[in-house]
Design an enzyme around this catalytic site. Sequence first.
Site, PDB file in Angstrom:
ATOM      1  N   GLU A  71       0.832  -1.202   0.000  1.00 40.44           N
ATOM      2  CA  GLU A  71       0.000   0.000   0.000  1.00 40.44           C
ATOM      3  C   GLU A  71       0.867   1.252   0.000  1.00 40.44           C
ATOM      4  OE1 GLU A  71      -2.181  -3.462   0.864  1.00 40.44           O
ATOM      5  OE2 GLU A  71      -0.436  -2.730   1.963  1.00 40.44           O
ATOM      6  N   HIS A  98       9.296  14.832  10.562  1.00 41.32           N
ATOM      7  CA  HIS A  98      10.464  14.931   9.690  1.00 41.32           C
ATOM      8  C   HIS A  98      10.152  14.796   8.206  1.00 41.32           C
ATOM      9  CE1 HIS A  98      13.339  13.615  13.158  1.00 41.32           C
ATOM     10  NE2 HIS A  98      12.658  14.719  13.429  1.00 41.32           N
TER      11      HIS A  98
END
Length: 142
Positions: A71, A98
Amino acid sequence: MKIAIGSDHAGYHYKQAILQHLRAAGHEVEDFGTHSEARVDYPRFIRPVAEAVAAGRFERGIVLGGSGNGEAMTANRLRGIRCGLCWNVESACLTRLHNDANVLSIGERMMDLPTALQIVDTFLTTAFEGGRHLTRIQQLDE
């Protein structure tokens, strides 16, 4: 928040639980399928989620499968998508802080449901840190 969600057959049960969880929290959620446990090919349901997020129709996307790997790979093939495969709360926090991930991938076979729900909540509430990380994010789409 507007959220797109999709899964294959192996992520179907957690998708249903996450849908309820998100709607109860007041989010607007569109279910891109699948709509049963019948075996399907995951790109048919994951790619439309990623396309909708990339087009700006949704702020975030959530995709689910057995491991979440396929996925995440499917979603990340689209320009503008930063899909993080997360297996715990810390990885969900860091993929937002991040990497400014806009799609979350979860593997139903990799964790229990309470952990999956905590990951979803962390993914939705953690802001991008910016700073030194922004240049790296911009380089992804160069």
